[in-house]
Design an enzyme around this catalytic site. Structure first.
Site, PDB file in Angstrom:
ATOM      1  N   SER A  44       0.864  -1.170   0.000  1.00 36.83           N
ATOM      2  CA  SER A  44       0.000   0.000   0.000  1.00 36.83           C
ATOM      3  C   SER A  44       0.908   1.230   0.000  1.00 36.83           C
ATOM      4  CB  SER A  44      -0.919  -0.072   1.223  1.00 36.83           C
ATOM      5  OG  SER A  44      -1.620   1.122   1.423  1.00 36.83           O
TER       6      SER A  44
ATOM      7  N   TYR B 216      -3.908   9.555  -6.070  1.00 37.20           N
ATOM      8  CA  TYR B 216      -3.116   8.389  -5.659  1.00 37.20           C
ATOM      9  C   TYR B 216      -3.573   7.896  -4.285  1.00 37.20           C
ATOM     10  CZ  TYR B 216       1.032   5.721  -4.181  1.00 37.20           C
ATOM     11  OH  TYR B 216       1.877   4.754  -3.710  1.00 37.20           O
TER      12      TYR B 216
ATOM     13  N   LYS C 203      -5.045   4.260  -2.798  1.00 36.02           N
ATOM     14  CA  LYS C 203      -4.390   3.493  -1.734  1.00 36.02           C
ATOM     15  C   LYS C 203      -5.260   3.410  -0.474  1.00 36.02           C
ATOM     16  CE  LYS C 203      -0.433   2.284  -3.737  1.00 36.02           C
ATOM     17  NZ  LYS C 203       0.032   0.900  -3.918  1.00 36.02           N
TER      18      LYS C 203
HETATM   19  O1  NJP Z   1       7.762   2.009  -8.312  1.00 32.52           O
HETATM   20  P1  NJP Z   1       8.471   1.704  -9.733  1.00 32.52           P
HETATM   21  P2  NJP Z   1       7.889   1.277  -6.893  1.00 32.52           P
HETATM   22  N1  NJP Z   1       0.682  -4.315 -14.390  1.00 32.52           N
HETATM   23  O2  NJP Z   1       7.885   2.726 -10.632  1.00 32.52           O
HETATM   24  C1  NJP Z   1       4.786  -2.119 -12.343  1.00 32.52           C
HETATM   25  C2  NJP Z   1       4.272   1.624  -3.805  1.00 32.52           C
HETATM   26  N2  NJP Z   1       4.915   2.750  -3.113  1.00 32.52           N
HETATM   27  O3  NJP Z   1       8.734   0.094  -6.947  1.00 32.52           O
HETATM   28  O4  NJP Z   1       6.026  -0.449 -15.848  1.00 32.52           O
HETATM   29  C3  NJP Z   1       1.803  -4.843 -13.915  1.00 32.52           C
HETATM   30  O5  NJP Z   1       9.937   1.646  -9.585  1.00 32.52           O
HETATM   31  C4  NJP Z   1       5.927  -1.579 -13.177  1.00 32.52           C
HETATM   32  O6  NJP Z   1       6.110  -2.432 -14.294  1.00 32.52           O
HETATM   33  P3  NJP Z   1       6.513  -1.873 -15.782  1.00 32.52           P
HETATM   34  C5  NJP Z   1       3.711   1.955  -5.174  1.00 32.52           C
HETATM   35  O7  NJP Z   1       2.440   2.572  -5.109  1.00 32.52           O
HETATM   36  C6  NJP Z   1       6.023   3.332  -3.589  1.00 32.52           C
HETATM   37  O8  NJP Z   1       8.223   2.311  -5.908  1.00 32.52           O
HETATM   38  O9  NJP Z   1       5.818  -2.792 -16.692  1.00 32.52           O
HETATM   39  N3  NJP Z   1       2.829  -4.130 -13.424  1.00 32.52           N
HETATM   40  C7  NJP Z   1       7.075  -1.669 -12.182  1.00 32.52           C
HETATM   41  O10 NJP Z   1       7.608  -2.960 -12.128  1.00 32.52           O
HETATM   42  C8  NJP Z   1       3.649   0.563  -5.783  1.00 32.52           C
HETATM   43  O11 NJP Z   1       2.449  -0.085  -5.409  1.00 32.52           O
HETATM   44  C9  NJP Z   1       6.602   4.390  -2.892  1.00 32.52           C
HETATM   45  O12 NJP Z   1       7.997  -1.981 -15.825  1.00 32.52           O
HETATM   46  C10 NJP Z   1       2.677  -2.792 -13.398  1.00 32.52           C
HETATM   47  C11 NJP Z   1       6.387  -1.368 -10.859  1.00 32.52           C
HETATM   48  O13 NJP Z   1       4.957  -1.575 -11.041  1.00 32.52           O
HETATM   49  C12 NJP Z   1       4.829  -0.164  -5.141  1.00 32.52           C
HETATM   50  O14 NJP Z   1       5.259   0.640  -4.052  1.00 32.52           O
HETATM   51  C13 NJP Z   1       6.050   4.833  -1.721  1.00 32.52           C
HETATM   52  C14 NJP Z   1       1.526  -2.146 -13.861  1.00 32.52           C
HETATM   53  C15 NJP Z   1       6.604   0.058 -10.409  1.00 32.52           C
HETATM   54  O15 NJP Z   1       7.948   0.252 -10.118  1.00 32.52           O
HETATM   55  C16 NJP Z   1       6.006  -0.371  -6.079  1.00 32.52           C
HETATM   56  O16 NJP Z   1       6.367   0.862  -6.678  1.00 32.52           O
HETATM   57  C17 NJP Z   1       4.912   4.223  -1.251  1.00 32.52           C
HETATM   58  C18 NJP Z   1       0.510  -2.968 -14.391  1.00 32.52           C
HETATM   59  N4  NJP Z   1      -0.630  -2.459 -14.900  1.00 32.52           N
HETATM   60  C19 NJP Z   1       4.345   3.193  -1.951  1.00 32.52           C
HETATM   61  N5  NJP Z   1       1.679  -0.809 -13.686  1.00 32.52           N
HETATM   62  C20 NJP Z   1       7.828   5.084  -3.355  1.00 32.52           C
HETATM   63  N6  NJP Z   1       8.596   4.505  -4.273  1.00 32.52           N
HETATM   64  O17 NJP Z   1       8.151   6.177  -2.834  1.00 32.52           O
HETATM   65  C21 NJP Z   1       2.885  -0.630 -13.117  1.00 32.52           C
HETATM   66  O18 NJP Z   1       4.382   4.671  -0.094  1.00 32.52           O
HETATM   67  N7  NJP Z   1       3.477  -1.816 -12.922  1.00 32.52           N
END
Ligand code: NJP
Length: 271
Positions: free
Chosen positions: A134, A148, A152
């Site tokens: 989350s 956003y 969440k």
């Molecule tokens: O972000 P990022 P995070 N079907 O952009 C994939 C939460 N969060 O690792 O675009 C399948 O490096 C995308 O895949 P692709 C955040 O809300 C973060 O930080 O195809 N995959 C990539 O692998 C999220 O829930 C922060 O290469 C889909 C990944 O998601 C989680 O952490 C703070 C997709 C995103 O990688 C991971 O995000 C917080 C789809 N339709 C919560 N759309 C923070 N980073 O500050 C996207 O509180 N992806």
């Protein structure tokens, strides 16, 4: 063979870090992303305990197929990490209805698709752990993050209740609320911004964009550290309902709880 993990959004950021940490712990990981090749390359293709599959979480049929393939091949799904997600950043009125719906399609309905696909295999074995990534933005909302946060908050409300439904059937749940993590999250590769020009908000939006651009790449939270915590928790008998990760997240969440306490007390005073 260790545990069998199914991870979404494994091509980058936290999903990649969790995949690597689970592999390092000797477990087997089905790493999924919209491109299986991207997941394989990101998570080191040579490891024979890494299996990359294509999964866009907005595709419910694909989620069912990935869960079925994982269970058939390995006999179980021990840990689901429902991680994939992204942020629509900016002021609410600058978003089209389509952009808001896209945010919910991925962060809420996509996450539900994967849980719905995996839960029957866990219930059948009376065993399993669902980790839902989350956000502290699922507990606290601020200007610029309304859309956003709405997605969440919805994840929090859904999973808090679903966890109670699953617990008597032997399936455990962990909601993770990170603060700001050094991933692609704030980068244009991942984040989208509102597209409607509204002069009333122009100055506030310019400040907000400057904050996002400044924070991108310098966030305090280390995704590898959070990944280690999650992998360690997955081996414990007792898993807490929540992991609020990072000093920033604990501060924001703590302040929200305090504000809520005061608002509830004031409501009582008002009769
Ligand atoms: O972000 P990022 P995070 N079907 O952009 C994939 C939460 N969060 O690792 O675009 C399948 O490096 C995308 O895949 P692709 C955040 O809300 C973060 O930080 O195809 N995959 C990539 O692998 C999220 O829930 C922060 O290469 C889909 C990944 O998601 C989680 O952490 C703070 C997709 C995103 O990688 C991971 O995000 C917080 C789809 N339709 C919560 N759309 C923070 N980073 O500050 C996207 O509180 N992806």
């Amino acid at each position: 063979m260790g545990k069998i993990w199914l991870v979404t959004g494994a091509s980058r950021g936290l999903g990649r870090a969790i995949t690597r940490a689970a592999l390092d712990a000797g477990d087997t990981v089905v790493a999924t992303a919209r491109s299986a090749d991207a997941a394989r390359e990101a998570c080191e293709g040579e490891n024979d305990r890494l299996h990359a599959l294509t999964l866009d979480i907005t595709d419910a049929e694909a989620a069912n197929a990935v869960a079925a393939e994982t269970a058939a091949r390995f006999g179980a799904i021990d840990v689901l990490v429902n991680n994939a997600g992204y942020a629509e950043l900016g002021f609410f009125e600058t978003f089209t209805d389509a952009a808001v719906r896209r945010q919910f399609e991925v962060n809420l309905f996509g996450t539900m698709n994967v849980a719905r696909a995996v839960a029957p295999y866990m219930r059948a074995r009376h065993s399993g752990l669902i980790v839902t990534i989350s956000s502290v933005s699922g507990l606290v909302s601020n200007g610029g993050g309304a859309v956003y946060s709405a997605s969440k908050f919805a994840v929090e409300g859904w999973m808090e209740g679903f966890a109670q439904e699953l617990a008597p059937l032997g399936v455990r749940s962990l909601l993770v609320e990170p603060g700001m993590l050094r991933t692609d999250f704030m980068d244009r590769k991942s984040a989208s911004f509102g597209s409607i020009d509204i002069p009333d908000y122009a100055e506030a939006i310019a400040q907000y964009r400057a904050f996002v651009d400044g924070a991108n790449g310098t966030q305090p939270g280390n995704p590898a550290l959070l990944a280690e915590r999650i992998v360690a928790l997955a081996s414990q008998d007792e898993v807490p309902p929540r992991l609020v990760f990072g000093d920033d997240a604990r501060q924001w969440a703590g302040a929200k709880v305090e504000r809520l306490r005061q608002e509830i007390a004031r409501s009582a005073d008002l009769g």
